[in-house]
Scaffold this motif. Structure first.
Motif, short mmCIF file in Angstrom:
data_model
loop_
_atom_site.label_atom_id
_atom_site.label_comp_id
_atom_site.label_asym_id
_atom_site.label_seq_id
_atom_site.Cartn_x
_atom_site.Cartn_y
_atom_site.Cartn_z
N VAL A 91 0.81 -1.22 0.00
CA VAL A 91 0.00 0.00 0.00
C VAL A 91 0.85 1.27 0.00
O VAL A 91 0.30 2.37 -0.09
CB VAL A 91 -0.96 0.02 1.20
CG1 VAL A 91 -1.87 -1.20 1.19
CG2 VAL A 91 -0.20 0.09 2.52
N ASP A 92 2.16 1.13 0.12
CA ASP A 92 3.01 2.32 0.22
C ASP A 92 2.94 3.14 -1.07
O ASP A 92 3.08 2.62 -2.18
CB ASP A 92 4.46 1.90 0.48
CG ASP A 92 5.35 3.09 0.76
OD1 ASP A 92 5.32 3.58 1.90
OD2 ASP A 92 6.04 3.54 -0.17
N MET A 93 2.73 4.43 -0.91
CA MET A 93 2.63 5.31 -2.08
C MET A 93 3.84 6.23 -2.21
O MET A 93 4.40 6.43 -3.28
CB MET A 93 1.36 6.17 -1.97
CG MET A 93 0.08 5.37 -1.95
SD MET A 93 -0.28 4.57 -3.52
CE MET A 93 -0.79 5.98 -4.50
N HIS A 94 4.26 6.82 -1.08
CA HIS A 94 5.34 7.81 -1.09
C HIS A 94 6.35 7.55 0.02
O HIS A 94 7.05 8.47 0.42
CB HIS A 94 4.76 9.22 -0.95
CG HIS A 94 3.70 9.55 -1.95
ND1 HIS A 94 3.99 9.85 -3.26
CD2 HIS A 94 2.34 9.59 -1.83
CE1 HIS A 94 2.86 10.10 -3.91
NE2 HIS A 94 1.84 9.94 -3.07
N GLY A 95 6.38 6.36 0.54
CA GLY A 95 7.31 6.07 1.63
C GLY A 95 6.70 6.12 3.00
O GLY A 95 7.35 5.82 4.00
N GLU A 96 5.40 6.48 3.08
CA GLU A 96 4.78 6.65 4.39
C GLU A 96 4.72 5.36 5.19
O GLU A 96 4.69 5.39 6.43
CB GLU A 96 3.37 7.25 4.22
CG GLU A 96 2.34 6.33 3.59
CD GLU A 96 2.46 6.26 2.07
OE1 GLU A 96 3.38 6.87 1.52
OE2 GLU A 96 1.64 5.58 1.44
N SER A 97 4.71 4.20 4.52
CA SER A 97 4.67 2.92 5.23
C SER A 97 6.05 2.28 5.30
O SER A 97 6.44 1.71 6.32
CB SER A 97 3.69 1.96 4.52
OG SER A 97 2.38 2.46 4.54
N ARG A 103 13.81 2.77 8.78
CA ARG A 103 14.51 3.55 9.81
C ARG A 103 14.39 2.92 11.20
O ARG A 103 14.96 3.41 12.17
CB ARG A 103 13.94 4.97 9.87
CG ARG A 103 14.25 5.82 8.64
CD ARG A 103 13.94 7.28 8.93
NE ARG A 103 12.53 7.47 9.23
CZ ARG A 103 11.61 7.85 8.34
NH1 ARG A 103 11.99 8.07 7.07
NH2 ARG A 103 10.36 8.01 8.68
N GLY A 104 13.62 1.83 11.30
CA GLY A 104 13.45 1.20 12.61
C GLY A 104 12.54 1.97 13.53
O GLY A 104 12.67 1.89 14.75
N GLU A 105 11.59 2.70 12.96
CA GLU A 105 10.71 3.55 13.78
C GLU A 105 9.32 2.95 13.97
O GLU A 105 8.53 3.50 14.72
CB GLU A 105 10.58 4.93 13.12
CG GLU A 105 11.89 5.69 13.08
CD GLU A 105 11.79 6.98 12.31
OE1 GLU A 105 10.74 7.21 11.67
OE2 GLU A 105 12.77 7.76 12.32
N LYS A 106 9.03 1.89 13.28
CA LYS A 106 7.71 1.29 13.43
C LYS A 106 7.67 0.42 14.69
O LYS A 106 8.63 -0.31 14.99
CB LYS A 106 7.36 0.44 12.20
CG LYS A 106 5.97 -0.17 12.29
CD LYS A 106 5.54 -0.86 11.02
CE LYS A 106 4.12 -1.41 11.19
NZ LYS A 106 3.61 -2.04 9.96
N ALA A 107 6.55 0.50 15.40
CA ALA A 107 6.40 -0.27 16.63
C ALA A 107 6.62 -1.75 16.35
O ALA A 107 6.07 -2.31 15.40
CB ALA A 107 4.99 -0.06 17.19
N GLY A 108 7.45 -2.37 17.16
CA GLY A 108 7.75 -3.78 17.00
C GLY A 108 8.91 -4.04 16.07
O GLY A 108 9.37 -5.18 15.95
N LEU A 109 9.38 -3.01 15.37
CA LEU A 109 10.49 -3.19 14.44
C LEU A 109 11.62 -2.20 14.74
O LEU A 109 12.33 -1.76 13.84
CB LEU A 109 10.00 -3.01 12.99
CG LEU A 109 9.06 -4.10 12.46
CD1 LEU A 109 8.53 -3.71 11.09
CD2 LEU A 109 9.78 -5.44 12.37
N THR A 110 11.76 -1.86 16.00
CA THR A 110 12.77 -0.85 16.36
C THR A 110 14.19 -1.35 16.15
O THR A 110 15.13 -0.55 16.09
CB THR A 110 12.57 -0.41 17.83
OG1 THR A 110 12.54 -1.57 18.66
CG2 THR A 110 11.27 0.36 17.98
N ASN A 111 14.37 -2.66 16.08
CA ASN A 111 15.71 -3.20 15.80
C ASN A 111 16.01 -3.21 14.30
O ASN A 111 17.12 -3.54 13.90
CB ASN A 111 15.83 -4.62 16.34
CG ASN A 111 15.83 -4.65 17.86
OD1 ASN A 111 16.28 -3.69 18.49
ND2 ASN A 111 15.31 -5.72 18.44
#
Length: 283
Positions: A91-97, A103-111
């Motif tokens: 679903v990513d259109m412009h990098g928002e997902s 960058r490791g900023e999504k919850a659960g994927l900080t590593n």
């Protein structure tokens, strides 16, 4: 309280629960029937990223991501997931997902802090989107959307022989199947249609059930739910009737596509190719 529960009677809660199940059942059935010819899970249309950005993203992907997600983005078992099956990527259109994940900023994927420079992150996301644009829909292999393989590789004479042996109990080349090759001009759609016994745009044949309880009139209607314990049918007046099954209850399900479903596990690739090659000749 009698064994038979009429929706118009006091068992409104049961009827309400069944009513909730009807749309779900119909939806699931329809999806299963039409998945091949629908736009199911197709990737959205996106703006095309600049080629130089995609090229830079490819280099970065190969250096930082490929070891876990593989060169074709299809992942590695127990190492990295298949990006082509990722809903975030789809679903990513412009990098928002994608960019927060990189960058490791999504919850659960900080590593998962692979890159931090803004341009680098955007380039990798652009490269991933460029590959997704080639798969057509979620989970398919890169390049699938660009390929249009010829499926007419069977032997029409053998297909006619198969048709006459297996299909003429219900169908006729001079009757209902006359002109099917013209009516469904796409061989791929035609192949999907004859295997399923139906095709996109045509109403799915209704499955009915007849329930006979000892000493009671037979009940017949559209089959809504049938299992070892309960049968629910929709009557002609639109009401629902649920009947609890006992050893004495006789239930007959009438599925117009039963023959197609029974044949499904018996087809060889050659059978499918041959029958399709034959049916396209029925103009």
């Amino acid at each position: 309280m009698p064994e038979s529960n009429r929706s118009r009677s006091s068992s409104r809660r049961i009827a309400a629960a069944i009513l909730l199940l009807i749309p779900a059942g119909i939806t699931l059935y329809s999806v299963a029937q039409h998945i091949e010819t629908s736009k199911f899970n197709e990737a959205p249309m996106r703006p095309v990223d600049p080629p130089q950005v995609v090229a830079a993203g490819k280099v970065l992907y190969e250096k930082h991501c490929e070891s876990c997600h593989s060169a074709d983005l299809r992942g590695k078992e127990n190492v990295g997931p298949n990006i082509l099956r990722s809903q975030d990527a789809l679903v990513d259109m412009h990098g928002e997902s994608l960019e927060p994940i990189i960058r490791g900023e999504k919850a659960g994927l900080t590593n998962h802090r692979i890159l931090t420079e803004k341009d680098d992150v955007a380039a990798v996301a652009a490269y991933v989107r460029s590959i997704l644009s080639e798969i057509g829909s979620q989970g398919r292999a890169p390049g699938d959307a660009l390929r249009s393989p010829n499926i007419l590789v069977g032997d029409a004479a053998s297909g006619q022989h198969y048709f006459e042996a297996k299909c003429t109990r219900c169908h006729s080349a001079e009757g209902d199947m006359k002109g099917i090759g013209k009516k469904i001009s796409s061989p791929k759609t035609l192949q999907s249609a004859w295997i399923r016994g139906n095709h996109f745009g045509v109403p799915v044949p209704v499955i009915t059930a007849t329930v006979q309880e000892p000493g009671k009139p037979a009940v017949e209607g559209t089959a809504i739910h049938v299992d070892d314990f309960l049968v629910t049918v929709k009557l002609q007046d639109g009401t629902l009737q649920s009947i609890r099954r006992t050893p004495q209850t006789k239930v007959e399900v009438h599925d117009p596509l039963e023959a197609h479903r029974n044949l499904l596990p018996t087809y060889t690739d050659k059978d499918i190719h041959d029958v399709t090659a034959y049916l396209v000749t029925l103009k």
